[in-house]
Design a protein around this motif. Structure first.
Motif, short mmCIF file in Angstrom:
data_model
loop_
_atom_site.label_atom_id
_atom_site.label_comp_id
_atom_site.label_asym_id
_atom_site.label_seq_id
_atom_site.Cartn_x
_atom_site.Cartn_y
_atom_site.Cartn_z
N VAL A 246 -9.73 114.84 -1.75
CA VAL A 246 -8.41 114.01 -1.40
C VAL A 246 -6.63 115.25 -1.06
O VAL A 246 -6.23 115.72 -2.29
CB VAL A 246 -8.10 113.33 -2.20
CG1 VAL A 246 -6.78 112.23 -1.16
CG2 VAL A 246 -9.00 112.59 -2.65
N GLN A 253 -6.13 121.46 2.76
CA GLN A 253 -7.38 120.47 3.10
C GLN A 253 -8.68 121.48 3.39
O GLN A 253 -9.39 121.99 3.04
CB GLN A 253 -7.20 119.28 3.62
CG GLN A 253 -8.42 118.44 3.12
CD GLN A 253 -8.57 117.37 4.41
OE1 GLN A 253 -8.90 118.05 6.18
NE2 GLN A 253 -7.50 116.30 3.85
N LYS A 269 -14.38 114.80 2.20
CA LYS A 269 -12.93 114.57 2.23
C LYS A 269 -11.84 114.15 3.28
O LYS A 269 -12.86 112.89 3.75
CB LYS A 269 -12.61 115.89 3.74
CG LYS A 269 -12.95 115.89 4.67
CD LYS A 269 -12.76 117.01 5.12
CE LYS A 269 -13.04 117.37 6.69
NZ LYS A 269 -12.91 118.57 7.73
N ALA A 270 -10.69 113.74 2.65
CA ALA A 270 -10.11 112.50 2.81
C ALA A 270 -8.36 112.47 2.38
O ALA A 270 -8.45 113.94 2.43
CB ALA A 270 -10.17 111.20 1.30
N ASP A 272 -5.87 110.72 2.83
CA ASP A 272 -5.02 109.63 1.78
C ASP A 272 -5.59 109.12 0.32
O ASP A 272 -7.12 109.08 0.93
CB ASP A 272 -3.60 109.09 2.47
CG ASP A 272 -4.44 108.48 3.21
OD1 ASP A 272 -6.08 107.68 2.71
OD2 ASP A 272 -4.17 108.14 4.58
N ALA A 276 -9.65 107.89 0.59
CA ALA A 276 -10.59 108.33 -0.91
C ALA A 276 -11.28 107.25 -0.98
O ALA A 276 -12.57 107.21 -1.50
CB ALA A 276 -9.56 108.97 -1.67
N THR A 291 -8.18 115.69 -6.31
CA THR A 291 -7.11 115.51 -5.53
C THR A 291 -5.83 115.87 -5.94
O THR A 291 -5.72 116.38 -7.65
CB THR A 291 -7.08 113.88 -5.83
OG1 THR A 291 -5.97 113.26 -5.08
CG2 THR A 291 -6.69 113.24 -7.65
N SER A 301 -2.00 108.76 -6.49
CA SER A 301 -2.78 108.95 -6.19
C SER A 301 -4.16 108.98 -7.89
O SER A 301 -4.95 108.97 -8.03
CB SER A 301 -3.11 110.65 -6.37
OG SER A 301 -2.69 111.27 -5.03
#
Length: 525
Positions: A246, A253, A269-270, A272, A276, A291, A301
């Protein structure tokens, strides 16, 4: 600090990827090495500034300081060279201390290097550890220091010494008596910030021509000291678990995804925290949430990580940041149980930390059940990447996650958001494997499978859900089950099994395969 370290992380990650691919000739290896060294210097500057400002995230442990000093012996001898004699003096009955061991190592190493530079013609460095008590009378003359029991670490050199004027400015950041380009002036200021953040005390003694002593007092701990394993030889540890990355910075990333993929991990993958949570909620198996701490958006987070851990109780979490602010650090210390990898980090540091958080146990691969109606293949079996897969799920996030995993296995699956769309695609007759959820809004996965196999009798069906088929004895087609949440290895196993049931061509003989009894699928979609 956060933005600066993000920039350094992109540089470091891409330089190491280049080094891995192109760093075979001396000319290229040397220049990539110099570039990576420059990134390290930038990271050290940022770290030292944070340390001076007492903003450094500390992870204190109860340690035996004498044992910690012994672990540093080889490193110190290499750093100081043969012209400097090193002597360690440790008093008996030494108390334990509560301190961040890695940052303490950095302080000792910085002080030793300062001492080396003050002894250009050689000399002696003495490291002394002893119990000490700072009484009320002493602390009354020193602001922000508490009376009590401490362990004293004294670092003494026989170098050039300092004048009173220099001593008064010695802890100031960027103050240095070294020539331009030979020092940052942050060594002593970093030590000062670390000691004060650790609720300790630091004192400087020096005379011109007689040398310098730096005395550090760190509070005593009555806890039991942790044992550190022997230092490894720097091998990069690989794994095969699934990691959700994340990170809102696209360059950071993509770099970390490539680094982790190169280490053997399956990577999702994310961008934000909200994305996520959508991936976690999709049911795909995730072993580690990696993250960034500081990201835009309403959902923080740490809150996202807590929600994710509630959805997946076995989920491990590793935070990363160039600057944590106060999201996971309170009172200058990491919250209990929180793991943090500070940016910028090397491929080696990433590999080591990920394996530390995940543990050394390998991913467990569970055998998948199969129906007894399976027949031996008529020809050479296919490889998974040759399969034509149709993935069906009416949850878009779950479907996205499944297709990402299939791509990691080399399969560009066709996708359908409902059963009706899937049946329309199946009419073309170019599908080998139907990978479907059981519970969907327009039609159950079981009914879809029955209709699909009436269209394509050789179709293999994989149910990616937990529901038990109500009449599983009546399922006369070839099927297997993936229980959510499933791992990449389990998905791969299910596709290998489908390969065994898909002849590559009519000519040739198929290999024998043992058949296992079917197990009921778990309840729940």
């Amino acid at each position: 600090a956060h933005d600066f370290n993000n920039v350094l992380q992109v540089l470091r990650g891409n330089l190491e990827l280049l080094e891995n691919r192109y760093g075979r000739d001396n000319w290229t290896a040397e220049r990539l090495g110099k570039a990576i060294d420059a990134v390290d210097r930038g990271a050290k500057l940022a770290s030292q500034l944070l340390a001076y400002g007492r903003q450094q995230p500390l992870a204190p442990l109860v340690i035996n300081p004498a044992r910690q000093l012994r672990l540093l012996d080889d490193l110190l001898r290499r750093a100081l060279g043969e012209t400097i004699e090193i002597e360690s003096v440790v008093a008996g009955g030494l108390w334990n201390i509560l301190v961040d061991p890695h940052q303490l190592e950095n302080v000792i190493l910085n002080l030793a290097i300062n001492a080396r530079d003050a002894m250009p013609d050689g000399g002696k460095l003495t490291l002394e550890l002893a119990n000490a008590t700072l009484d009320d009378e002493y602390v009354s003359t020193v602001p922000d220091v508490k009376a009590g029991q401490y362990v004293m670490l004294a670092v003494t050199d026989t170098g050039t010494g300092m004048s009173r004027e220099v001593m008064e400015r010695a802890f100031d950041p960027f103050f240095s008596t070294k020539p331009e380009g030979e020092g940052t002036g942050l060594g002593l200021s970093m030590a000062y910030g670390f000691v004060r953040q650790s609720e300790g005390h630091i004192k400087l003694y020096s005379e011109i021509g007689e040398g310098t002593t730096v005395k550090i007092y760190l509070p005593r701990s009555t806890g039991t000291a942790v044992e550190f394993p022997p230092r490894g030889r720097g091998s990069v540890k690989h794994g095969e678990e699934t990691i959700l990355v994340v990170e809102d910075d696209p360059q950071v990333q993509s770099t970390v995804v490539e680094l982790l993929t190169g280490l053997g991990y399956a990577v999702l993958k994310a961008n934000d925290a909200e994305q996520a949570l959508a991936v976690v909620a999709s049911g795909v198996h995730i072993d580690l949430l990696f993250t960034d701490v500081v990201m835009p958006g309403a959902l923080r987070s740490p809150d996202m990580a807590r929600q994710a851990a509630q959805m997946l109780p076995g989920l491990k979490v590793l935070f990363t940041s160039g600057y944590t602010q106060n999201a996971i650090v309170h009172g200058g210390r990491l919250d209990p149980g929180v793991e943090l990898l500070s940016k910028p980090y090397s491929r080696q540091q990433l590999a080591t930390k990920v394996r530390q958080v995940l543990g050394d146990s390998a991913t467990q691969v569970v055998e998948q059940p199969f129906s007894e109606s399976s027949e031996e293949p008529e020809g050479p079996v296919r490889r998974p990447e040759e399969l034509r897969v149709l993935a069906v799920d009416d949850d878009p996030a779950s479907l996205d996650a499944l297709c990402e995993l299939l791509l990691l296995l080399g399969i560009g699956a066709r996708r359908a958001g409902n059963a009706a769309a899937a049946l329309e695609m199946l009419q073309a007759g170019d599908i080998d494997v139907l990978l479907t959820d059981v519970v969907m809004s327009d039609m159950s996965g079981l009914e879809l499978a029955r209709r699909a196999t009436s269209i394509q009798p050789d179709l293999h069906v994989i149910f990616s859900s937990g529901n038990t088929p109500p009449e599983h004895e009546a399922l006369h087609f070839k099927w297997s089950a993936l229980r959510k949440p499933y791992s990449l290895a389990q998905l791969q196993d299910a596709l290998h099994a489908a390969c065994d049931r898909q002849p590559k061509q009519k000519a040739g003989s198929g290999g024998h395969e043992s058949v296992r009894d079917s197990d009921d699928l778990d309840s729940g979609s």
